[in-house]
Structure formats: C-alpha cells, structure tokens
Design a protein around this motif. Structure first.
Motif, PDB file in Angstrom:
ATOM      1  N   ALA A   1       1.028  -1.145   0.042  1.00 22.94           N
ATOM      2  CA  ALA A   1       0.673  -0.262   0.123  1.00 22.94           C
ATOM      3  C   ALA A   1       1.191   1.395   0.182  1.00 22.94           C
ATOM      4  O   ALA A   1       0.421   2.466  -0.346  1.00 22.94           O
ATOM      5  N   GLU A   2       1.890   1.513   0.738  1.00 20.43           N
ATOM      6  CA  GLU A   2       2.340   2.606   0.403  1.00 20.43           C
ATOM      7  C   GLU A   2       3.380   2.731  -0.736  1.00 20.43           C
ATOM      8  O   GLU A   2       4.104   3.923  -0.757  1.00 20.43           O
TER       9      GLU A   2
ATOM     10  N   GLY B   1      -6.466   2.012  -0.603  1.00 18.36           N
ATOM     11  CA  GLY B   1      -7.980   1.121  -2.275  1.00 18.36           C
ATOM     12  C   GLY B   1      -6.896   0.134  -1.671  1.00 18.36           C
ATOM     13  O   GLY B   1      -7.725  -1.566  -1.887  1.00 18.36           O
ATOM     14  N   GLU B   2      -5.405   0.058  -1.423  1.00 18.13           N
ATOM     15  CA  GLU B   2      -4.414  -0.993  -1.912  1.00 18.13           C
ATOM     16  C   GLU B   2      -4.276  -1.511  -0.075  1.00 18.13           C
ATOM     17  O   GLU B   2      -4.055  -2.933  -0.194  1.00 18.13           O
ATOM     18  N   ARG B   3      -4.730  -1.190   0.539  1.00 17.71           N
ATOM     19  CA  ARG B   3      -4.572  -1.324   1.917  1.00 17.71           C
ATOM     20  C   ARG B   3      -5.453  -2.528   2.365  1.00 17.71           C
ATOM     21  O   ARG B   3      -5.581  -3.908   2.656  1.00 17.71           O
ATOM     22  N   ASN B   4      -7.094  -2.369   1.571  1.00 17.53           N
ATOM     23  CA  ASN B   4      -7.554  -3.339   1.597  1.00 17.53           C
ATOM     24  C   ASN B   4      -7.958  -4.341   0.313  1.00 17.53           C
ATOM     25  O   ASN B   4      -9.039  -4.813  -0.121  1.00 17.53           O
ATOM     26  N   SER B   5      -7.129  -4.569  -0.540  1.00 22.18           N
ATOM     27  CA  SER B   5      -7.183  -4.943  -1.369  1.00 22.18           C
ATOM     28  C   SER B   5      -6.282  -6.296  -1.421  1.00 22.18           C
ATOM     29  O   SER B   5      -4.893  -6.145  -1.739  1.00 22.18           O
ATOM     30  N   PHE B   6      -6.339  -7.493  -0.967  1.00 21.43           N
ATOM     31  CA  PHE B   6      -5.424  -8.132   0.000  1.00 21.43           C
ATOM     32  C   PHE B   6      -5.922  -9.813   0.550  1.00 21.43           C
ATOM     33  O   PHE B   6      -7.491 -10.346  -0.077  1.00 21.43           O
TER      34      PHE B   6
ATOM     35  N   SER C   1      -9.436  -3.548  16.820  1.00 25.65           N
ATOM     36  CA  SER C   1      -8.080  -3.504  15.972  1.00 25.65           C
ATOM     37  C   SER C   1      -7.439  -2.244  16.261  1.00 25.65           C
ATOM     38  O   SER C   1      -8.383  -1.251  16.448  1.00 25.65           O
ATOM     39  N   ASN C   2      -6.183  -1.950  16.222  1.00 24.07           N
ATOM     40  CA  ASN C   2      -5.921  -0.545  16.650  1.00 24.07           C
ATOM     41  C   ASN C   2      -5.330  -0.011  14.434  1.00 24.07           C
ATOM     42  O   ASN C   2      -4.793   1.019  14.956  1.00 24.07           O
ATOM     43  N   GLY C   3      -5.319  -1.466  14.175  1.00 24.04           N
ATOM     44  CA  GLY C   3      -4.986  -0.656  13.095  1.00 24.04           C
ATOM     45  C   GLY C   3      -6.040   0.278  11.715  1.00 24.04           C
ATOM     46  O   GLY C   3      -7.201   0.559  12.496  1.00 24.04           O
ATOM     47  N   THR C   4      -6.049  -0.129  10.684  1.00 24.99           N
ATOM     48  CA  THR C   4      -6.734   0.768   9.358  1.00 24.99           C
ATOM     49  C   THR C   4      -7.500  -0.196   8.612  1.00 24.99           C
ATOM     50  O   THR C   4      -8.096   0.614   7.938  1.00 24.99           O
ATOM     51  N   SER C   5      -7.594  -1.328   8.578  1.00 29.42           N
ATOM     52  CA  SER C   5      -7.506  -2.122   7.675  1.00 29.42           C
ATOM     53  C   SER C   5      -9.743  -2.240   8.003  1.00 29.42           C
ATOM     54  O   SER C   5     -10.328  -1.306   8.996  1.00 29.42           O
ATOM     55  N   GLU C   6     -10.355  -1.895   6.485  1.00 31.50           N
ATOM     56  CA  GLU C   6     -11.568  -1.701   7.059  1.00 31.50           C
ATOM     57  C   GLU C   6     -12.959  -3.050   6.836  1.00 31.50           C
ATOM     58  O   GLU C   6     -12.731  -3.590   5.450  1.00 31.50           O
TER      59      GLU C   6
END
Length: 230
Positions: free
Chosen positions: A24-25, A100-105, A128-133
């Motif tokens: 994602a980065e 957009g990439e963070r949630n495509s896996f 979660s502490n993270g940012t996935s949706e």
C-alpha cells in the motif's frame, strides 16, 4: 466454561499485515512522486523522525494511524515546499490511494472458513488498532460488531474496546475468548478482563504466559476454542 462470544484481533491474526502495508505504501509513494517528484526521497529519508516529532507534539492522535499518516505526509510535503493547503489536499488523496491497496489483499489460508464455522455456534466480534476496513470484505459478514481504535479514541491495550463489545452483546468476559497475536495488546489485556485467550504464534512475538492456548496456524483455532468451551 460456556463460551458465547469470540473476539478477534485483525492484523497479523487474520492476514499478513507487513506485506500489505508495504504494498500500500509503495503504491501511495508512486502516486505522490507523480505529483511531487521530490517526495519519495524526502519521505523515505526521515519519515520515522517526522513521525516521532509529530507524536511528541500531538500525543492525542496516537490512537489513529490515519491521522498520523496524514500528518507525516503533510510535514514531508512542506519540506518539499508544498503549501499547507495543497499539502493537506494531497495527503488526504494519498490516504485514499493507500487504503485502496490496504484493503485489496488475501487473508491467511483458512481465515474465512474459520469464521464461518465459529459463527454457527458463537457470536463473533473484531477489534483492531489498525486501519483495515473489514466491513468491506466478505469476512466482515461474520462479525456482529467491528471496532477500531480510530473510531473509539483509544487503542489496545486500553480495555475500552473490549468493554464496548461486552456492552453491545450482553456477554460477560467469563463467557468470552479472545484470539490475537500480540502478547500485551491482545492476550494480557483480555486475560486481565477475565477472558480466555488463544494466541496466534508469530515469529516476532513472544508467547504470553497468560495465553490459555497458543497455536501456530489459524486451522488450529477452532479446536483450541472447543477445548476451552468445556
């Protein structure tokens, strides 16, 4: 013990977060470089220094990785002579690219089957502490409730996220099992609340002495919970 509720951590429990974040980065930096050619070099050179400085000045955002990421990008853009207004707009657009990439896996093998099987017998929730949706994924359909530190204003190991789930479901800690990978943010806090715990073994994590069960892969979680549900 009769188990009614299973709570799940997400990152590094149901999917491989480091590889997802790296991808994602990379996509985010490529987009920003197209907008500001000097950005990537400046960002990769001092992002950690900038991040530490921002958190020292703004500790109130420590629970929200999205706010931290935007602040870091804005600061680095400023170092690239981008105006504050343009930096804010670019940073927010970059965050959209990132997510957009963070949630495509892909999840770990067996993750969806595990949740499907457990949901037939137990109430499931995630925190979660993270940012996935997770609600954007098919996995989200199995959770009665999904809580994020960024929405609540505190992050694990603060017990508030767990307590909100107990309040919502009406299930007590003594009737609950938490599944996660982190010895403190998952296992210790859950155990201190009176929950049973299953720790997912990861190479970078120590196994907590408070874990009731530890498993090397998700395929072993169902059996571990069944053994606790006695």
């Amino acid at each position: 013990m009769v188990v009614r509720l299973i709570t799940f951590d997400l990152d590094e429990t149901l999917w491989d977060t480091p590889s997802i974040l790296a991808s994602a980065e990379k996509k985010m930096l490529a987009w920003l470089d197209a907008e500001v050619p000097s950005f990537s070099e400046a960002y990769l050179g001092n992002q950690e220094t900038v991040r530490h400085s921002i958190l020292a000045d703004r500790p109130n955002i420590h629970y929200d990785f999205n706010k931290i990421r935007i602040a870091v990008i804005e600061e680095v853009l400023g170092q690239c002579d981008v105006t504050p207004v343009d930096a804010n707009e670019l940073a927010r657009s970059a965050l959209c690219i990132f997510h957009g990439e963070r949630n495509s896996f892909e999840t770990y093998e067996g993750a969806e089957q595990l949740l499907r099987d457990l949901s037939e017998k137990y109430v499931l929730a995630s925190l979660s502490n993270g940012t996935s949706e997770v609600y954007r994924m098919s996995l989200g359909n199995y959770f009665e409730l999904s809580l994020y530190a960024s929405d609540i204003g505190v992050r694990k190991p603060n017990p508030v996220l767990f307590q909100l789930i107990f309040n919502h479901t009406g299930v007590s800690p003594a009737e609950s099992v938490h599944v996660g990978d982190h010895p403190i943010e998952d296992i210790e806090v859950a155990a201190k609340l009176g929950m049973k715990t299953v720790q997912i073994e990861r190479p970078e994590r120590e196994i907590s002495p408070l874990a009731d069960k530890s498993v090397s892969e998700l395929g072993e979680v169902y059996e571990a919970i069944v053994e606790l549900d006695q």
